[in-house]
Each structure stands twice: as C-alpha cells, then as structure tokens.
Design a protein around this motif. Structure first.
Motif, PDB file in Angstrom:
ATOM      1  N   GLY A 103       0.819 -13.691  44.657  1.00  0.00           N
ATOM      2  CA  GLY A 103       1.258 -13.186  45.949  1.00  0.00           C
ATOM      3  C   GLY A 103       2.367 -12.162  45.866  1.00  0.00           C
ATOM      4  O   GLY A 103       2.853 -11.671  46.887  1.00  0.00           O
ATOM      5  N   THR A 104       2.785 -11.793  44.660  1.00  0.00           N
ATOM      6  CA  THR A 104       3.844 -10.800  44.463  1.00  0.00           C
ATOM      7  C   THR A 104       3.262  -9.399  44.530  1.00  0.00           C
ATOM      8  O   THR A 104       2.112  -9.172  44.157  1.00  0.00           O
ATOM      9  CB  THR A 104       4.531 -11.022  43.103  1.00  0.00           C
ATOM     10  N   SER A 105       4.062  -8.454  44.975  1.00  0.00           N
ATOM     11  CA  SER A 105       3.621  -7.073  45.043  1.00  0.00           C
ATOM     12  C   SER A 105       3.228  -6.569  43.651  1.00  0.00           C
ATOM     13  O   SER A 105       3.917  -6.824  42.655  1.00  0.00           O
ATOM     14  CB  SER A 105       4.739  -6.191  45.611  1.00  0.00           C
ATOM     15  N   THR A 106       2.113  -5.863  43.606  1.00  0.00           N
ATOM     16  CA  THR A 106       1.657  -5.305  42.322  1.00  0.00           C
ATOM     17  C   THR A 106       2.689  -4.355  41.738  1.00  0.00           C
ATOM     18  O   THR A 106       2.920  -4.334  40.526  1.00  0.00           O
ATOM     19  CB  THR A 106       0.325  -4.560  42.530  1.00  0.00           C
ATOM     20  N   ARG A 107       3.309  -3.570  42.608  1.00  0.00           N
ATOM     21  CA  ARG A 107       4.321  -2.625  42.146  1.00  0.00           C
ATOM     22  C   ARG A 107       5.478  -3.343  41.457  1.00  0.00           C
ATOM     23  O   ARG A 107       5.980  -2.886  40.428  1.00  0.00           O
ATOM     24  CB  ARG A 107       4.829  -1.806  43.324  1.00  0.00           C
ATOM     25  N   GLU A 108       5.896  -4.478  42.007  1.00  0.00           N
ATOM     26  CA  GLU A 108       6.992  -5.239  41.410  1.00  0.00           C
ATOM     27  C   GLU A 108       6.577  -5.843  40.072  1.00  0.00           C
ATOM     28  O   GLU A 108       7.367  -5.858  39.108  1.00  0.00           O
ATOM     29  CB  GLU A 108       7.448  -6.338  42.367  1.00  0.00           C
ATOM     30  N   LEU A 109       5.358  -6.360  39.999  1.00  0.00           N
ATOM     31  CA  LEU A 109       4.885  -6.945  38.745  1.00  0.00           C
ATOM     32  C   LEU A 109       4.839  -5.906  37.626  1.00  0.00           C
ATOM     33  O   LEU A 109       5.259  -6.164  36.496  1.00  0.00           O
ATOM     34  CB  LEU A 109       3.489  -7.547  38.943  1.00  0.00           C
ATOM     35  N   PHE A 295      -7.831  -8.590  41.371  1.00  0.00           N
ATOM     36  CA  PHE A 295      -8.185  -7.209  41.672  1.00  0.00           C
ATOM     37  C   PHE A 295      -6.978  -6.280  41.871  1.00  0.00           C
ATOM     38  O   PHE A 295      -6.909  -5.215  41.251  1.00  0.00           O
ATOM     39  CB  PHE A 295      -9.067  -7.150  42.936  1.00  0.00           C
ATOM     40  N   PRO A 296      -6.044  -6.615  42.740  1.00  0.00           N
ATOM     41  CA  PRO A 296      -4.953  -5.669  43.012  1.00  0.00           C
ATOM     42  C   PRO A 296      -4.143  -5.293  41.772  1.00  0.00           C
ATOM     43  O   PRO A 296      -3.773  -4.131  41.596  1.00  0.00           O
ATOM     44  CB  PRO A 296      -4.092  -6.420  44.038  1.00  0.00           C
ATOM     45  N   VAL A 297      -3.857  -6.281  40.913  1.00  0.00           N
ATOM     46  CA  VAL A 297      -3.061  -6.008  39.716  1.00  0.00           C
ATOM     47  C   VAL A 297      -3.848  -5.131  38.739  1.00  0.00           C
ATOM     48  O   VAL A 297      -3.303  -4.181  38.159  1.00  0.00           O
ATOM     49  CB  VAL A 297      -2.623  -7.320  39.040  1.00  0.00           C
ATOM     50  N   ILE A 298      -5.131  -5.435  38.554  1.00  0.00           N
ATOM     51  CA  ILE A 298      -5.964  -4.613  37.662  1.00  0.00           C
ATOM     52  C   ILE A 298      -6.026  -3.176  38.171  1.00  0.00           C
ATOM     53  O   ILE A 298      -5.881  -2.215  37.401  1.00  0.00           O
ATOM     54  CB  ILE A 298      -7.387  -5.205  37.557  1.00  0.00           C
ATOM     55  N   GLN A 299      -6.239  -3.015  39.459  1.00  0.00           N
ATOM     56  CA  GLN A 299      -6.298  -1.678  40.045  1.00  0.00           C
ATOM     57  C   GLN A 299      -4.969  -0.952  39.880  1.00  0.00           C
ATOM     58  O   GLN A 299      -4.936   0.240  39.550  1.00  0.00           O
ATOM     59  CB  GLN A 299      -6.647  -1.781  41.529  1.00  0.00           C
ATOM     60  N   GLY A 300      -3.876  -1.663  40.105  1.00  0.00           N
ATOM     61  CA  GLY A 300      -2.564  -1.030  39.987  1.00  0.00           C
ATOM     62  C   GLY A 300      -2.289  -0.546  38.580  1.00  0.00           C
ATOM     63  O   GLY A 300      -1.834   0.590  38.380  1.00  0.00           O
ATOM     64  N   ILE A 301      -2.555  -1.384  37.581  1.00  0.00           N
ATOM     65  CA  ILE A 301      -2.309  -0.995  36.192  1.00  0.00           C
ATOM     66  C   ILE A 301      -3.195   0.193  35.799  1.00  0.00           C
ATOM     67  O   ILE A 301      -2.728   1.159  35.184  1.00  0.00           O
ATOM     68  CB  ILE A 301      -2.554  -2.187  35.252  1.00  0.00           C
TER      69      ILE A 301
END
Length: 331
Positions: A103-109, A295-301
């Motif tokens: 649930g953490t923002s992808t940008r922060e991770l 999905f969101p983390v994979i897309q962000g990276i």
C-alpha cells in the motif's frame, strides 16, 4: 559586395538555427520513445498470466472477495480505462500508484532503494571506463604483439559469459577463498559501502568492458596511423603526450557513443547482480514485485529505468555532438 561582419553574422545565425533544429528533433525523438515505453510497460505486464488479487487473498479466496479486491485495485475496469487512469496518475503525480502488497507509494519504495543502485551503476561505469582505457591503450601500442593478441582474445571469451555466473565466480574467488570482500550485503558508512559494492561493480563492468575495449582499440589504431600523429612523432613530441592528448581524445568519441547505447544493458545487469550479491536495491525490489504480481511497482521500476536510459542516451548524444568538431555548424 557583402561586408565581412554581415557574412559572419549570417553564418552564425545559420549555425544557431541548425543546432536548434537538431536539438528539437532529438528531444521529440526522446519523448516519443518514452511514450512508447510507457504504453509497452502497461500492456506487456498485463499479458503475463496471474491474478494479483489471488496473490493478496490467497488461492482459496472466495469469488466475492476476489471481485471486491478487483474493484479496489481498479482491475475490473477495461484495459483502456486502466491505461487512462495509469497515464493520469503518472503525469500528475510522477507515480504509478500504490503497491498492491504494502500500500506504499511506488515512488517512495523506489526512492528508498535507488541510492544503492545508483551508486553501484556509477561505480560500474567508472570501473568499465578505466579498465577499457588501460586495456585498449596497451593493445593499440603493442599491435600484433603478445599483449595485443591476449587482449583481443579477451572480448571473444567474455562476451558469452552471463553476468550472474561471473558474479558467482568472483564471490568464490575473492570473497570465499581470499576473503578480500564480503560475500553480500551493503556495509555501514561510506567506507564500508564502497568496499562492499566494489566486487558487484566489477561484475557489472565485466559485461561492458569487452565491447568498449574492442571499439576503443580499433579507433586508437586508426588515429595512430593518421598523418597528424606521424607529424607529431617526427617532431619528437613525447609519446605520452601524443597518446593522451591527441590519440585518446580523437578515439574516445565513438566509444563514448557506444557506452551510451550499452547503458541499458549495464542497468539491466546491475539489477541482476543485486540479486546475486544480496543487495537491497531496486533489483531485489523488482524481483520480489514480479513474484508477487505487484503491477504498480513493476511498472514504476521499468518506467524509471527506461526514462533514465533515454535521458542519459540523450545527454551522451548532445555531448558527442558538442565534442565532435565535424558536426559543429552543420544544419
């Protein structure tokens, strides 16, 4: 008859307009590449089989719970609606959404893991450039001699070695047997961090050195056989000055462009090497997100890495044009 000042002014104006048009075309091309990558990342990830809702709720979750989770994640929308929502969040917040798992923002991770990965990439780039310069110079100054033959064989052998396999060999040699470096992880403080990242950086650089050496050696041999170098030798200019001030300067430009092109492979190799050495950077975050279908983390990276490659390649192209005297003034 036109005055010299007017002629010089017109020439300078043509040069300025030509450079502006070239820069505008390069920026537009970079923007198109970024948009294509954004679209590809979104749709390709959704082609891969698997349901993120089941990863969160478990295999024995009820259809009602899955439907509720789909709605919460926005997966019940059509692909077109999901894409528009994805693009809106990306361009308004600079993010790809919150992690499905934490649930953490992808940008922060990504920002939390990025410093280690960026430092590793920087160290690998420095090692690759320094080692390539030394080997290419040694080979070019000893053409058709034993050092040249050995260095020419080196790229042929090493190009077929997977980077993770090279990392395992280096761990066995320098960490397990010689104990010069830690087996994995990141040390404390600047000294400990640099020491622990030295072996992974050499591993990543190992994948780039062969192509850089081969390119730089060929360019240096061409420059060494040129007329102006023969003139400098006849004028008894010291050999070191000829090599470092004239030969290397003229031969480095094509290799610099090649390094910019291969930067994507260097970043990809860094993410894999992080797994081998147990470094908690963007690579470990990516592989864990793939396993959990986040999905969101994979897309962000994927997006941040792709945009970084495009920006750095753009800077390399601009620097190469600025350094190359043949392109100055071309419209």
């Amino acid at each position: 008859m036109m005055k010299p000042s007017k002629t010089l002014s017109a020439t300078a104006g043509n040069k300025s307009r030509g450079s502006s048009r070239w820069l505008a075309m390069v920026l537009v091309r970079a923007l198109v590449v970024i948009l294509c990558v954004t679209t590809a990342v979104f749709f390709l990830i959704r082609i891969v089989p698997g349901d993120p809702s089941k990863m969160i709720l478990g295999e024995y979750s009820t259809p009602e719970a899955l439907e509720s989770m789909h709605h919460a994640l926005g997966l019940d929308l059509s692909l077109g609606d999901q894409f528009l929502r994805f693009v809106k969040i990306l361009f308004t917040q600079g993010d790809t959404g919150n992690s499905i798992i934490s649930g953490t923002s992808t940008r922060e991770l990504i920002a939390d893991r990025a410093p280690v990965t960026l430092l590793l990439i920087g160290m690998a780039s420095v090692f690759a450039i320094i080692i390539a310069l030394l080997l290419a110079t040694l080979a070019a100054t000893n053409k058709d001699k034993l050092p040249d033959h050995l260095i020419r064989i080196f790229p042929t052998i090493t190009l077929g070695m997977p980077v993770f396999w090279v990392g395992l060999l280096l761990i066995l040699m320098f960490s397990v047997r010689l104990r010069w470096f830690p087996v994995g992880g990141v040390g404390e403080g600047w000294g400990g961090t640099l020491h622990s990242l030295a072996l992974p950086a050499i591993t990543v650089a190992f994948s780039q050195i062969p192509t850089l050496v081969r390119s730089l050696r060929a360019q240096m041999l061409d420059v060494l056989e040129s007329d102006f170098v023969v003139t400098l030798k006849a004028a008894r200019i010291p050999r070191a000055i000829i090599m470092f001030k004239h030969v290397m300067r003229n031969a480095a430009l094509p290799t610099l462009m090649l390094f910019g092109v291969n930067l994507s492979y260097l970043i990809g190799g860094t993410l894999v090497v992080e797994q081998v050495f147990g470094i908690k950077g963007i690579g470990s975050l990516l592989f864990s997100s793939i396993a959990k279908r986040d999905f969101p983390v994979i897309q962000g990276i994927a997006l941040y890495c792709a945009i970084s490659v495009v920006i750095i390649s753009l800077l390399v192209e601009i620097i190469s044009r600025w350094l190359d005297p043949r392109t100055k003034g071309k419209s």
